[in-house]
Design an enzyme around this catalytic site. Structure first.
Site, PDB file in Angstrom:
ATOM      1  CG  HIS A 107       0.724   5.628   4.124  1.00  0.00           C
ATOM      2  ND1 HIS A 107      -0.204   5.666   5.135  1.00  0.00           N
ATOM      3  CD2 HIS A 107       1.446   4.488   4.312  1.00  0.00           C
ATOM      4  CE1 HIS A 107      -0.039   4.597   5.914  1.00  0.00           C
ATOM      5  NE2 HIS A 107       0.957   3.869   5.445  1.00  0.00           N
ATOM      6  CG  HIS A 138      -0.244  -0.010   2.530  1.00  0.00           C
ATOM      7  ND1 HIS A 138       0.259  -1.167   3.077  1.00  0.00           N
ATOM      8  CD2 HIS A 138       0.046   0.966   3.421  1.00  0.00           C
ATOM      9  CE1 HIS A 138       0.814  -0.912   4.246  1.00  0.00           C
ATOM     10  NE2 HIS A 138       0.715   0.383   4.479  1.00  0.00           N
TER      11      HIS A 138
HETATM   12  P1  AMP Z   1       1.499   0.935   7.549  1.00  0.00           P
HETATM   13  O1  AMP Z   1       1.822   1.232   8.984  1.00  0.00           O
HETATM   14  O2  AMP Z   1       2.338   1.658   6.565  1.00  0.00           O
HETATM   15  O3  AMP Z   1       1.454  -0.560   7.321  1.00  0.00           O
HETATM   16  O4  AMP Z   1       0.039   1.515   7.340  1.00  0.00           O
HETATM   17  C1  AMP Z   1      -1.141   0.813   7.567  1.00  0.00           C
HETATM   18  C2  AMP Z   1      -2.257   1.809   7.563  1.00  0.00           C
HETATM   19  O5  AMP Z   1      -3.485   1.118   7.431  1.00  0.00           O
HETATM   20  C3  AMP Z   1      -2.381   2.658   8.852  1.00  0.00           C
HETATM   21  O6  AMP Z   1      -2.214   4.031   8.538  1.00  0.00           O
HETATM   22  C4  AMP Z   1      -3.783   2.341   9.356  1.00  0.00           C
HETATM   23  O7  AMP Z   1      -4.445   3.467   9.895  1.00  0.00           O
HETATM   24  C5  AMP Z   1      -4.489   1.860   8.083  1.00  0.00           C
HETATM   25  N1  AMP Z   1      -5.632   0.987   8.323  1.00  0.00           N
HETATM   26  C6  AMP Z   1      -5.666  -0.108   9.115  1.00  0.00           C
HETATM   27  N2  AMP Z   1      -6.902  -0.658   9.085  1.00  0.00           N
HETATM   28  C7  AMP Z   1      -7.658   0.100   8.230  1.00  0.00           C
HETATM   29  C8  AMP Z   1      -8.999   0.055   7.756  1.00  0.00           C
HETATM   30  N3  AMP Z   1      -9.842  -0.888   8.167  1.00  0.00           N
HETATM   31  N4  AMP Z   1      -9.407   0.994   6.883  1.00  0.00           N
HETATM   32  C9  AMP Z   1      -8.564   1.946   6.462  1.00  0.00           C
HETATM   33  N5  AMP Z   1      -7.281   2.054   6.867  1.00  0.00           N
HETATM   34  C10 AMP Z   1      -6.824   1.148   7.733  1.00  0.00           C
END
Ligand code: AMP
Length: 137
Positions: free
Chosen positions: A102, A100
């Site tokens: 950001h 993913h």
């Molecule tokens: P990372 O720390 O780069 O793996 O980012 C994971 C991101 O996923 C975090 O910013 C979380 O807030 C986001 N996240 C986790 N669960 C959900 C969800 N159900 N819907 C949208 N974002 C999510």
């Protein structure tokens, strides 16, 4: 048995999201935890663990959508900057093991998101280091 990660569940429609964009290979939605207003995630629909392990063609499609969302954050949301960030492996801060990106709009410099890059160059042999990376690209 393979346990679906949270993004696989969103892609499968098992848990909801605030969808921004969808095609056959890419899905974009708002991050549940909005670092800043409009913080978006762009994911590959097919599961790959991270940017480094994603096939180039799919990675390009994800980055294309990330670019378009960043442009909208500037034009429409009034952001003054955008951070495009993708964490690879837990050591980098990756918490969801599913590729993913950001896309974080920035309105001012002190709004709860920062990356500190200290200068730790002392003692490093930069010509040797550059050579080692270059030879393996
Ligand atoms: P990372 O720390 O780069 O793996 O980012 C994971 C991101 O996923 C975090 O910013 C979380 O807030 C986001 N996240 C986790 N669960 C959900 C969800 N159900 N819907 C949208 N974002 C999510």
């Amino acid at each position: 048995m393979y346990e679906k990660d949270v993004f696989c569940k969103i892609i499968a429609g098992e848990i909801p999201c605030y969808k921004l964009y969808e095609d056959d290979e890419v899905l974009a939605f708002l991050d549940i935890s909005q670092v800043t207003k409009g913080h978006a995630l762009v994911v590959s629909k097919k599961h790959f663990d991270n940017f480094l392990t994603t096939p180039q063609e799919i990675m390009h499609k994800v980055m294309d959508v990330a670019q378009r969302i960043g442009q909208v954050q500037i034009k429409i949301l009034g952001a003054r900057g955008v951070n495009i960030l993708t964490n690879c492996y837990p050591a980098s801060g990756q918490t969801v093991v599913h590729f993913h990106v950001h896309v974080i709009p920035r309105y001012n410099e002190n709004e709860g998101f920062e990356i500190t890059m200290k200068n730790n160059s002392e003692g490093l042999n930069l010509p040797a280091l550059a050579g080692e990376i270059k030879e393996n690209l």
